[in-house]
Design a protein around this motif. Sequence first.
Motif, PDB file in Angstrom:
ATOM      1  N   LEU A 185      17.306   9.425   6.722  1.00  0.00           N
ATOM      2  CA  LEU A 185      16.976   9.150   5.308  1.00  0.00           C
ATOM      3  C   LEU A 185      15.784   7.835   5.653  1.00  0.00           C
ATOM      4  O   LEU A 185      15.816   6.669   5.659  1.00  0.00           O
ATOM      5  N   PRO A 186      14.472   8.769   5.416  1.00  0.00           N
ATOM      6  CA  PRO A 186      13.272   7.990   5.655  1.00  0.00           C
ATOM      7  C   PRO A 186      13.940   6.284   4.603  1.00  0.00           C
ATOM      8  O   PRO A 186      14.076   5.922   3.829  1.00  0.00           O
ATOM      9  N   GLY A 187      12.879   5.327   5.809  1.00  0.00           N
ATOM     10  CA  GLY A 187      12.624   4.351   4.447  1.00  0.00           C
ATOM     11  C   GLY A 187      11.465   4.343   3.945  1.00  0.00           C
ATOM     12  O   GLY A 187      10.589   5.151   3.607  1.00  0.00           O
ATOM     13  N   GLY A 188      11.421   2.528   3.886  1.00  0.00           N
ATOM     14  CA  GLY A 188      10.259   2.055   2.688  1.00  0.00           C
ATOM     15  C   GLY A 188      10.284   1.481   1.597  1.00  0.00           C
ATOM     16  O   GLY A 188      11.401   1.154   1.318  1.00  0.00           O
ATOM     17  N   PRO A 189       9.625   0.886   0.597  1.00  0.00           N
ATOM     18  CA  PRO A 189       8.600   0.327   0.018  1.00  0.00           C
ATOM     19  C   PRO A 189       9.604   1.299  -1.404  1.00  0.00           C
ATOM     20  O   PRO A 189       9.425   2.080  -1.775  1.00  0.00           O
ATOM     21  N   PHE A 190      10.842   0.776  -2.249  1.00  0.00           N
ATOM     22  CA  PHE A 190      11.531   1.321  -3.128  1.00  0.00           C
ATOM     23  C   PHE A 190      11.755   0.133  -4.589  1.00  0.00           C
ATOM     24  O   PHE A 190      11.638  -0.291  -4.735  1.00  0.00           O
ATOM     25  N   ALA A 191      11.230   1.445  -5.681  1.00  0.00           N
ATOM     26  CA  ALA A 191      11.100   0.427  -6.925  1.00  0.00           C
ATOM     27  C   ALA A 191      13.551   0.627  -7.004  1.00  0.00           C
ATOM     28  O   ALA A 191      13.367   1.342  -7.467  1.00  0.00           O
ATOM     29  N   ALA A 192      13.679  -0.515  -7.232  1.00  0.00           N
ATOM     30  CA  ALA A 192      15.395  -0.341  -7.547  1.00  0.00           C
ATOM     31  C   ALA A 192      16.288  -0.911  -8.558  1.00  0.00           C
ATOM     32  O   ALA A 192      15.501  -2.090  -9.221  1.00  0.00           O
ATOM     33  N   ALA A 193      17.718  -0.413  -9.122  1.00  0.00           N
ATOM     34  CA  ALA A 193      17.947  -1.656 -10.154  1.00  0.00           C
ATOM     35  C   ALA A 193      19.302  -1.037  -9.660  1.00  0.00           C
ATOM     36  O   ALA A 193      20.179  -0.041  -9.315  1.00  0.00           O
ATOM     37  N   VAL A 194      20.267  -2.244 -10.424  1.00  0.00           N
ATOM     38  CA  VAL A 194      21.671  -2.228 -10.763  1.00  0.00           C
ATOM     39  C   VAL A 194      22.151  -0.980 -11.894  1.00  0.00           C
ATOM     40  O   VAL A 194      22.077  -2.039 -12.648  1.00  0.00           O
ATOM     41  N   HIS A 195      22.322   0.061 -11.413  1.00  0.00           N
ATOM     42  CA  HIS A 195      23.572   0.164 -13.128  1.00  0.00           C
ATOM     43  C   HIS A 195      25.086   0.239 -12.559  1.00  0.00           C
ATOM     44  O   HIS A 195      25.431   0.375 -11.597  1.00  0.00           O
ATOM     45  N   TRP A 212       9.264   1.294 -15.204  1.00  0.00           N
ATOM     46  CA  TRP A 212       9.393  -0.328 -14.962  1.00  0.00           C
ATOM     47  C   TRP A 212       8.094   0.576 -13.459  1.00  0.00           C
ATOM     48  O   TRP A 212       7.075   0.254 -13.423  1.00  0.00           O
ATOM     49  N   ILE A 213       7.539   1.310 -13.149  1.00  0.00           N
ATOM     50  CA  ILE A 213       6.755   1.995 -12.621  1.00  0.00           C
ATOM     51  C   ILE A 213       6.281   1.987 -12.896  1.00  0.00           C
ATOM     52  O   ILE A 213       4.555   1.912 -12.415  1.00  0.00           O
ATOM     53  N   GLY A 214       6.487   2.841 -13.925  1.00  0.00           N
ATOM     54  CA  GLY A 214       4.650   3.562 -14.879  1.00  0.00           C
ATOM     55  C   GLY A 214       3.896   1.897 -15.015  1.00  0.00           C
ATOM     56  O   GLY A 214       3.042   1.722 -15.050  1.00  0.00           O
ATOM     57  N   VAL A 244      20.422   2.542  -8.025  1.00  0.00           N
ATOM     58  CA  VAL A 244      18.905   3.348  -8.501  1.00  0.00           C
ATOM     59  C   VAL A 244      18.196   3.350  -7.677  1.00  0.00           C
ATOM     60  O   VAL A 244      17.486   2.350  -8.191  1.00  0.00           O
ATOM     61  N   MET A 245      17.611   4.113  -7.026  1.00  0.00           N
ATOM     62  CA  MET A 245      16.160   3.199  -5.925  1.00  0.00           C
ATOM     63  C   MET A 245      15.517   4.821  -6.157  1.00  0.00           C
ATOM     64  O   MET A 245      15.990   6.649  -6.231  1.00  0.00           O
ATOM     65  N   ILE A 246      14.185   4.389  -6.469  1.00  0.00           N
ATOM     66  CA  ILE A 246      12.749   5.502  -6.700  1.00  0.00           C
ATOM     67  C   ILE A 246      12.061   4.732  -5.451  1.00  0.00           C
ATOM     68  O   ILE A 246      11.297   4.096  -5.746  1.00  0.00           O
ATOM     69  N   ARG A 247      11.758   5.595  -4.067  1.00  0.00           N
ATOM     70  CA  ARG A 247      10.493   5.326  -3.691  1.00  0.00           C
ATOM     71  C   ARG A 247       8.699   5.176  -4.228  1.00  0.00           C
ATOM     72  O   ARG A 247       8.544   6.140  -4.971  1.00  0.00           O
ATOM     73  N   VAL A 248       8.161   4.288  -3.729  1.00  0.00           N
ATOM     74  CA  VAL A 248       6.499   4.286  -4.346  1.00  0.00           C
ATOM     75  C   VAL A 248       5.860   4.129  -3.899  1.00  0.00           C
ATOM     76  O   VAL A 248       5.967   3.639  -2.319  1.00  0.00           O
ATOM     77  N   GLU A 249       4.865   5.170  -3.702  1.00  0.00           N
ATOM     78  CA  GLU A 249       3.526   5.565  -2.395  1.00  0.00           C
ATOM     79  C   GLU A 249       3.063   3.807  -2.390  1.00  0.00           C
ATOM     80  O   GLU A 249       2.374   4.220  -1.016  1.00  0.00           O
ATOM     81  N   ASP A 250       2.707   3.228  -3.473  1.00  0.00           N
ATOM     82  CA  ASP A 250       1.381   2.194  -3.230  1.00  0.00           C
ATOM     83  C   ASP A 250       2.047   1.061  -3.245  1.00  0.00           C
ATOM     84  O   ASP A 250       0.916   0.012  -3.355  1.00  0.00           O
ATOM     85  N   SER A 251       3.162   0.888  -3.089  1.00  0.00           N
ATOM     86  CA  SER A 251       3.379  -0.486  -3.084  1.00  0.00           C
ATOM     87  C   SER A 251       3.364  -1.128  -1.426  1.00  0.00           C
ATOM     88  O   SER A 251       3.301  -0.349  -0.648  1.00  0.00           O
ATOM     89  N   PRO A 252       2.603  -2.336  -1.718  1.00  0.00           N
ATOM     90  CA  PRO A 252       3.040  -2.891  -0.542  1.00  0.00           C
ATOM     91  C   PRO A 252       3.559  -2.935   0.469  1.00  0.00           C
ATOM     92  O   PRO A 252       4.337  -3.539  -0.211  1.00  0.00           O
TER      93      PRO A 252
END
Length: 252
Positions: A185-195, A212-214, A244-252
């Motif tokens: 399962l790939p890692g990386g930067p994610f925008a995350a929130a707890v539902h 929030w990402i937008g 809930v987690m969604i990977r973001v491509e352009d986060s440092p």
Amino acid sequence: MSDDLLPIGRFARLCRLSVKQLRHYDDLGLLAPAWTDPSSGYRYYRPGQARDALLVGLLRAMDVPLPVVARVLSGDGGGALREARDRIEADVDRRLRGLRLLDRVVAEGLPDVAVSIVREPARRVFTASEPATPATIPVATGACVARLLPRMAPGGLLVGLFPLDMADEFDVRVVIEAADGDGVLPGGPFAAAVHVGPYEEIPLTVHGVLAWIGDHGHTPAGPVREVYLDDPATTPPERLETRVMIRVEDSP
């Protein structure tokens, strides 16, 4: 022409169908007339065909699809109708989930989701997948979980993976973390929130994370990850926590 034939208009009134419907069913090969006048194209039916025509009308009134109606007329009644019933039940369940979501939005508005950027490591996992439609996501997810639970260590990580873009058909995937897992399962930067709340209300938090990402100028790179933090067998639905987690491509 036989004397017992009924012109299409009279037959339509007898069967509570429109002439247009009868023509359509003839074109589909579902309910052919007993005789068609070769010079005028006018259709005629036998009174004995009324039973099939009435059955077609009844099944269509219950939203049974035409291919299933054809199977019923050909003699495969039980199996075809059970399949149709299951599909209608799934659609009703989906609409009820939507209604409950709408009730919450009407009562509370869209949730204010606290989102942060987190860095996830790559993890070795076992994966189960099932084909799904938007209406069958809960069933497909449950089937994946059932296959993986026997291999899951106590306190292990259980993650649902869902496409960002909902097509008519897609694969639902569920993974569990395992040192000897056969996938990554790939890692990386994610925008995350707890539902917090029932699983059926997770789309509200997904909406909040995507908004929030937008707002912050990021680009989502799916799939949506749902990390299930509680056991639904021992936790009330209103207290279930899901990250809930969604990977973001352009986060440092």
